[in-house]
Structures are given as structure tokens and as C-alpha cells.
Design a protein around this motif. Structure first.
Motif, PDB file in Angstrom:
ATOM      1  N   ASN A 191       0.833  -1.191   0.000  1.00  0.00           N
ATOM      2  CA  ASN A 191       0.000   0.000   0.000  1.00  0.00           C
ATOM      3  C   ASN A 191       0.875   1.251   0.000  1.00  0.00           C
ATOM      4  O   ASN A 191       0.566   2.224   0.659  1.00  0.00           O
ATOM      5  CB  ASN A 191      -0.895  -0.033   1.244  1.00  0.00           C
ATOM      6  CG  ASN A 191      -2.031   0.938   1.172  1.00  0.00           C
ATOM      7  OD1 ASN A 191      -2.506   1.264   0.099  1.00  0.00           O
ATOM      8  ND2 ASN A 191      -2.469   1.418   2.317  1.00  0.00           N
ATOM      9  N   SER A 192       1.986   1.175  -0.723  1.00  0.00           N
ATOM     10  CA  SER A 192       2.986   2.224  -0.678  1.00  0.00           C
ATOM     11  C   SER A 192       3.648   2.390  -2.040  1.00  0.00           C
ATOM     12  O   SER A 192       3.819   1.419  -2.771  1.00  0.00           O
ATOM     13  CB  SER A 192       4.053   1.844   0.353  1.00  0.00           C
ATOM     14  OG  SER A 192       5.138   2.723   0.317  1.00  0.00           O
ATOM     15  N   GLU A 193       4.050   3.600  -2.349  1.00  0.00           N
ATOM     16  CA  GLU A 193       4.816   3.867  -3.562  1.00  0.00           C
ATOM     17  C   GLU A 193       6.298   4.036  -3.242  1.00  0.00           C
ATOM     18  O   GLU A 193       7.079   4.450  -4.101  1.00  0.00           O
ATOM     19  CB  GLU A 193       4.257   5.089  -4.281  1.00  0.00           C
ATOM     20  CG  GLU A 193       2.863   4.832  -4.837  1.00  0.00           C
ATOM     21  CD  GLU A 193       2.308   5.994  -5.639  1.00  0.00           C
ATOM     22  OE1 GLU A 193       3.063   6.911  -5.995  1.00  0.00           O
ATOM     23  OE2 GLU A 193       1.092   5.968  -5.904  1.00  0.00           O
ATOM     24  N   LEU A 194       6.694   3.692  -2.016  1.00  0.00           N
ATOM     25  CA  LEU A 194       8.099   3.774  -1.623  1.00  0.00           C
ATOM     26  C   LEU A 194       8.924   2.637  -2.219  1.00  0.00           C
ATOM     27  O   LEU A 194      10.136   2.752  -2.339  1.00  0.00           O
ATOM     28  CB  LEU A 194       8.225   3.728  -0.095  1.00  0.00           C
ATOM     29  CG  LEU A 194       7.606   4.897   0.670  1.00  0.00           C
ATOM     30  CD1 LEU A 194       7.620   4.606   2.165  1.00  0.00           C
ATOM     31  CD2 LEU A 194       8.339   6.182   0.352  1.00  0.00           C
ATOM     32  N   PHE A 195       8.265   1.552  -2.567  1.00  0.00           N
ATOM     33  CA  PHE A 195       8.940   0.350  -3.048  1.00  0.00           C
ATOM     34  C   PHE A 195       8.781   0.213  -4.555  1.00  0.00           C
ATOM     35  O   PHE A 195       7.719   0.499  -5.108  1.00  0.00           O
ATOM     36  CB  PHE A 195       8.370  -0.895  -2.348  1.00  0.00           C
ATOM     37  CG  PHE A 195       8.509  -0.843  -0.861  1.00  0.00           C
ATOM     38  CD1 PHE A 195       9.645  -1.338  -0.241  1.00  0.00           C
ATOM     39  CD2 PHE A 195       7.521  -0.278  -0.064  1.00  0.00           C
ATOM     40  CE1 PHE A 195       9.798  -1.274   1.132  1.00  0.00           C
ATOM     41  CE2 PHE A 195       7.657  -0.212   1.313  1.00  0.00           C
ATOM     42  CZ  PHE A 195       8.801  -0.704   1.907  1.00  0.00           C
ATOM     43  N   THR A 196       9.842  -0.262  -5.217  1.00  0.00           N
ATOM     44  CA  THR A 196       9.797  -0.489  -6.659  1.00  0.00           C
ATOM     45  C   THR A 196       8.941  -1.712  -6.964  1.00  0.00           C
ATOM     46  O   THR A 196       8.647  -2.520  -6.077  1.00  0.00           O
ATOM     47  CB  THR A 196      11.207  -0.719  -7.218  1.00  0.00           C
ATOM     48  OG1 THR A 196      11.712  -1.957  -6.686  1.00  0.00           O
ATOM     49  CG2 THR A 196      12.153   0.434  -6.882  1.00  0.00           C
ATOM     50  N   LYS A 197       8.573  -1.879  -8.236  1.00  0.00           N
ATOM     51  CA  LYS A 197       7.817  -3.076  -8.642  1.00  0.00           C
ATOM     52  C   LYS A 197       8.628  -4.339  -8.354  1.00  0.00           C
ATOM     53  O   LYS A 197       8.081  -5.350  -7.917  1.00  0.00           O
ATOM     54  CB  LYS A 197       7.441  -3.006 -10.118  1.00  0.00           C
ATOM     55  CG  LYS A 197       6.285  -2.087 -10.420  1.00  0.00           C
ATOM     56  CD  LYS A 197       5.807  -2.334 -11.841  1.00  0.00           C
ATOM     57  CE  LYS A 197       4.432  -1.808 -12.071  1.00  0.00           C
ATOM     58  NZ  LYS A 197       3.362  -2.619 -11.565  1.00  0.00           N
TER      59      LYS A 197
END
Length: 153
Positions: free
Chosen positions: A84-90
């Protein structure tokens, strides 16, 4: 805050040969091991297993190690809700999803998660990531069983 210390509250892990075996696994796949897998990703996986298994000793150790090797503090603090985060890459999210499914061990469609890993990782890296997760699951369960409990003086 004083330095956190730990004590065994249930049993001495040296009372059986298991600790020695676990130490051999840690040498091969723990946070000091020399692996092909990206060091920061491997550490995020260790921290995630510690967090999922609610091992206080492992969470403290691996959160500190994560920060020490330069993982962004926001990622360390957000590991419990990585999806639930955009801190981590795909790529990181794919590995964390695989980590969660392998740690839980009850997903009926594990092949789907393995297949997702093939988009980002070589066969050797996937095998290493599996071993990193399995090794951490061994350590979290050992520390939970022996009652490795944090305290401050």
C-alpha cells in the motif's frame, strides 16, 4: 533510550545442535553473507519476515541493520504495509509478495508468485531469495521459541 539488550526467557538455544545448524544457514544466507541478490533487497526481505512473524529480537536487529546499510528509513518504517505504498519499486514489491506467500506457506497457487519473480530475477536469484526467506523463518521461529526478549536497563 538505553541500549536494548536481550535475554532468553524459555531455554538456552545451545542445549541442542540446532543452533549450530542455524548459524551455518546464516553464514550462507544471513545479512553478512555474500550473495548475488541485491544486499538492500535481501535485507528488506529479512526485515519483512521478522515483522510478519512478530519476532521482537529479529525486528530490532534487522531494522537497525537496514538503516545501517542505507535503506531509506521510510521503507524500514513502512515494511508492514509495503503493498500500500509507492516507496517500493515493482521489483521490490514482487520479492516482498513472494516473501509473504512463502512465509505464510499456505497459498494454493504458489506457482503464480514464482512466475512473477521470473520477470525480475534470475533462477539463481530466486533460489537465493527463497533461501533468505527460509533462513529468516528459521531464525524468527528459533528466537520466538527460546523467548529472546528485549529489555532496557
Amino acid at each position: 533510550m538505553s541500549e536494548v539488550k536481550f535475554k532468553n526467557t524459555r531455554f538456552d538455544p545451545d542445549s541442542t545442535p540446532f543452533l549450530g545448524i542455524a548459524k551455518q544457514m546464516a553464514q550462507a544466507f544471513g545479512y553478512t553473507a555474500d550473495l548475488k541478490t541485491d544486499k538492500k533487497l535481501a535485507q528488506l526481505l529479512r526485515l519483512r519476515v521478522a515483522q510478519k512473524n512478530e519476532c521482537a529480537y529479529c525486528i530490532i536487529l534487522h531494522a537497525k541493520t537496514s538503516r545501517d546499510i542505507g535503506i531509506d528509513e521510510a521503507k524500514v518504517d513502512n515494511i508492514s504495509s509495503w503493498w500500500n505504498s509507492e516507496l517500493f519499486t515493482k521489483k521490490e514489491k514482487t520479492a516482498l509478495e513472494y516473501c509473504d506467500v512463502l512465509t505464510e506457506g499456505s497459498n494454493k497457487n504458489f506457482q503464480r508468485y514464482h512466475q512473477g519473480m521470473t520477470q525480475y530475477f534470475s533462477e539463481v536469484e530466486i533460489a537465493e531469495i527463497a533461501a533468505i526467506v527460509i533462513n529468516m523463518n528459521v531464525w524468527t521461529r528459533l528466537k520466538l521459541a527460546q523467548g529472546e526478549t528485549p529489555y532496557v536497563d
